[in-house]
Design a protein around this motif. Sequence first.
Motif, PDB file in Angstrom:
ATOM      1  N   SER A   1       0.825  -1.190   0.000  1.00  0.00           N
ATOM      2  CA  SER A   1       0.000   0.000   0.000  1.00  0.00           C
ATOM      3  C   SER A   1       0.866   1.249   0.000  1.00  0.00           C
ATOM      4  CB  SER A   1      -0.912  -0.058   1.233  1.00  0.00           C
ATOM      5  OG  SER A   1      -1.248   1.212   1.648  1.00  0.00           O
ATOM      6  N   ALA A   2       2.008   1.173   0.686  1.00  0.00           N
ATOM      7  CA  ALA A   2       2.884   2.344   0.725  1.00  0.00           C
ATOM      8  C   ALA A   2       3.435   2.662  -0.663  1.00  0.00           C
ATOM      9  CB  ALA A   2       4.036   2.091   1.697  1.00  0.00           C
ATOM     10  N   GLU A   3       3.739   1.617  -1.429  1.00  0.00           N
ATOM     11  CA  GLU A   3       4.260   1.842  -2.776  1.00  0.00           C
ATOM     12  C   GLU A   3       3.199   2.448  -3.669  1.00  0.00           C
ATOM     13  OE1 GLU A   3       7.124   1.534  -4.263  1.00  0.00           O
ATOM     14  OE2 GLU A   3       6.333   1.864  -6.271  1.00  0.00           O
ATOM     15  N   LEU A   4       1.967   1.950  -3.542  1.00  0.00           N
ATOM     16  CA  LEU A   4       0.872   2.507  -4.332  1.00  0.00           C
ATOM     17  C   LEU A   4       0.675   3.978  -4.013  1.00  0.00           C
ATOM     18  CD1 LEU A   4      -1.803  -0.287  -4.060  1.00  0.00           C
ATOM     19  CD2 LEU A   4      -0.587   0.387  -6.091  1.00  0.00           C
ATOM     20  N   LYS A   5       0.782   4.304  -2.709  1.00  0.00           N
ATOM     21  CA  LYS A   5       0.561   5.695  -2.330  1.00  0.00           C
ATOM     22  C   LYS A   5       1.688   6.579  -2.841  1.00  0.00           C
ATOM     23  CE  LYS A   5      -2.124   4.870   1.732  1.00  0.00           C
ATOM     24  NZ  LYS A   5      -2.145   4.884   3.188  1.00  0.00           N
TER      25      LYS A   5
ATOM     26  N   PHE B   1      -6.266   5.155   4.967  1.00  0.00           N
ATOM     27  CA  PHE B   1      -6.468   6.574   4.699  1.00  0.00           C
ATOM     28  C   PHE B   1      -6.979   7.319   5.914  1.00  0.00           C
ATOM     29  CE2 PHE B   1      -5.237   6.718   0.566  1.00  0.00           C
ATOM     30  CZ  PHE B   1      -5.902   5.851  -0.266  1.00  0.00           C
ATOM     31  N   PHE B   2      -7.176   6.583   7.020  1.00  0.00           N
ATOM     32  CA  PHE B   2      -7.822   7.171   8.172  1.00  0.00           C
ATOM     33  C   PHE B   2      -7.068   8.398   8.671  1.00  0.00           C
ATOM     34  CE2 PHE B   2     -10.315   7.489  11.810  1.00  0.00           C
ATOM     35  CZ  PHE B   2      -9.506   7.651  12.916  1.00  0.00           C
ATOM     36  N   GLY B   3      -5.723   8.285   8.737  1.00  0.00           N
ATOM     37  CA  GLY B   3      -4.931   9.393   9.252  1.00  0.00           C
ATOM     38  C   GLY B   3      -5.070  10.633   8.400  1.00  0.00           C
TER      39      GLY B   3
ATOM     40  N   PHE C   1      -8.920  13.954  -0.985  1.00  0.00           N
ATOM     41  CA  PHE C   1      -9.795  13.165  -1.839  1.00  0.00           C
ATOM     42  C   PHE C   1      -9.140  12.783  -3.170  1.00  0.00           C
ATOM     43  CE2 PHE C   1     -13.707  11.251  -2.702  1.00  0.00           C
ATOM     44  CZ  PHE C   1     -14.043  11.517  -4.021  1.00  0.00           C
ATOM     45  N   PRO C   2      -8.490  13.702  -3.896  1.00  0.00           N
ATOM     46  CA  PRO C   2      -7.793  13.258  -5.108  1.00  0.00           C
ATOM     47  C   PRO C   2      -6.717  12.221  -4.811  1.00  0.00           C
ATOM     48  CG  PRO C   2      -7.979  15.614  -5.125  1.00  0.00           C
ATOM     49  CD  PRO C   2      -8.434  15.157  -3.788  1.00  0.00           C
ATOM     50  N   TYR C   3      -6.046  12.370  -3.670  1.00  0.00           N
ATOM     51  CA  TYR C   3      -4.999  11.412  -3.293  1.00  0.00           C
ATOM     52  C   TYR C   3      -5.600  10.033  -3.116  1.00  0.00           C
ATOM     53  CZ  TYR C   3      -1.606   9.320  -0.069  1.00  0.00           C
ATOM     54  OH  TYR C   3      -0.732   8.500   0.560  1.00  0.00           O
ATOM     55  N   MET C   4      -6.779   9.963  -2.472  1.00  0.00           N
ATOM     56  CA  MET C   4      -7.425   8.675  -2.274  1.00  0.00           C
ATOM     57  C   MET C   4      -7.838   8.061  -3.593  1.00  0.00           C
ATOM     58  SD  MET C   4      -9.708   9.564   1.074  1.00  0.00           S
ATOM     59  CE  MET C   4     -10.890   8.279   0.811  1.00  0.00           C
ATOM     60  N   GLN C   5      -8.476   8.873  -4.447  1.00  0.00           N
ATOM     61  CA  GLN C   5      -8.949   8.339  -5.727  1.00  0.00           C
ATOM     62  C   GLN C   5      -7.786   7.911  -6.601  1.00  0.00           C
ATOM     63  OE1 GLN C   5     -12.141   7.887  -7.025  1.00  0.00           O
ATOM     64  NE2 GLN C   5     -12.638   8.097  -4.869  1.00  0.00           N
ATOM     65  N   CYS C   6      -6.693   8.668  -6.558  1.00  0.00           N
ATOM     66  CA  CYS C   6      -5.539   8.299  -7.390  1.00  0.00           C
ATOM     67  C   CYS C   6      -4.936   7.001  -6.902  1.00  0.00           C
ATOM     68  CB  CYS C   6      -4.516   9.421  -7.359  1.00  0.00           C
ATOM     69  SG  CYS C   6      -3.342   9.312  -8.695  1.00  0.00           S
ATOM     70  N   THR C   7      -4.889   6.814  -5.571  1.00  0.00           N
ATOM     71  CA  THR C   7      -4.359   5.550  -5.061  1.00  0.00           C
ATOM     72  C   THR C   7      -5.219   4.381  -5.507  1.00  0.00           C
ATOM     73  OG1 THR C   7      -3.634   6.756  -3.116  1.00  0.00           O
ATOM     74  CG2 THR C   7      -3.559   4.380  -3.003  1.00  0.00           C
TER      75      THR C   7
END
Lengths: 111, 296
Positions: free
Chosen positions: B5-9, B215-217, B234-240
């Motif tokens: 997940s860290a790599e995806l982010k 994404f909670f934090g 929100f864009p960060y979440m959708q992009c991930t």
Amino acid sequence: MEYENGSGYEETEGTSSGSYKPSNAKQSNMALASLIMGILSIVTACCCYGGFIFGGLGILFALLSNTGDRMENYAKTGLITSIIGMVLGIVFLILMIALGFFTSNPFGGDF
Amino acid sequence: MRTTSAELKKRAKNTLKGNYGLCIGIMLLISLLTIVIVFLSIFGLGIYTVITFKGFYSTVNPVWQMVENLIFALVVGFVIVAVIGLLGVGMNSIYMKLSRGQSADIGDVLYAFGNSPLKFLGLLFLIYLINLLISVPQMVVQISMAITGNMVLVILYILIVILTYVGSIIFSYSVSQSVFILIDSPDKGVIECMKESFSMMKGHKGRLFYVNFSFFGMVLLGYCSMGIGLLWVFPYMQCTLAQFYLDLKQSQEPEPYITYEAYEAYDINRGYETNEPSDNEIIIENGYKDNNNIDQ
């Protein structure tokens, strides 16, 4: 996609003994924004929730600008100042509530 | 080797660098459009009421008026959901383009309106309908609890709520990639997309749950800043999530096969040594380079 350099060391041309100075390689806009938000959060920590708002934004921008392996200089500073601003905000909040109990009318108002 | 997940982010952050203006602008555009539609519809309802006003003591059937209002609310609700759904599809297509390194434009928001909008609408509507069906047992128990007031039903209700929640999460994770699949190939059928999403997500639902949970934090930081930070979160979440789909798709592609030229270079009769000029790398047909150096 461009990758921003983190803080790098610049070597002056021709020297082999490695005289270097920590340089501010090109910092991204987001790291700069994080720094500004951090400073604003410390400054406005005593205003209504100023420390929280700007501090939250500062931490967010610092985390979002962390694209490479190392955090940029501005981002690190912004992160630290934002955390300080948020902590100061909490401290001021507690202080206000605590000091309020020592006044004649702790809940505000005229009487 | 599963991508963490860290790599995806990290990939998402790199993708979004410099593109926040576009993504946040589109988000605000969609919100503004929603507000405008709601405002216009309320305005229209007001005008309609004024036009059909028959006096304070008219004997119009109140039930009919309620039905009228309900129909109006349903129609407006459907229009809003349809518009938001289609614009959301356009937004996802922008994130996918950015994640692939292509440049995206504001006009890409209207992607769904140009490529079979009915299919996208049908997909979203079908997903919503199935979610509704999953929650039917809960509604049944709730209504019966209200009617009979039996205390035993409370335990059943708690159980059913937990089951419904788990079931709807599992279903929505299984179906989550179907929108991306339909964006990539708009000629596929709706049910085919859902089936493909099901098979794609087998064994990966836990990963998606972890990514969503982590994404909670960030969301907390967004709320700390009174919602201003959510514009970036929100864009960060959708992009991930778009990166998750692309990574999943790439890891499940069929094995690349070696072309005829590579077989020529590796001649089993001559042994391992060949005199071909480009020996070190075998170019495989679909563009991947094989660095395993088969003929060395």
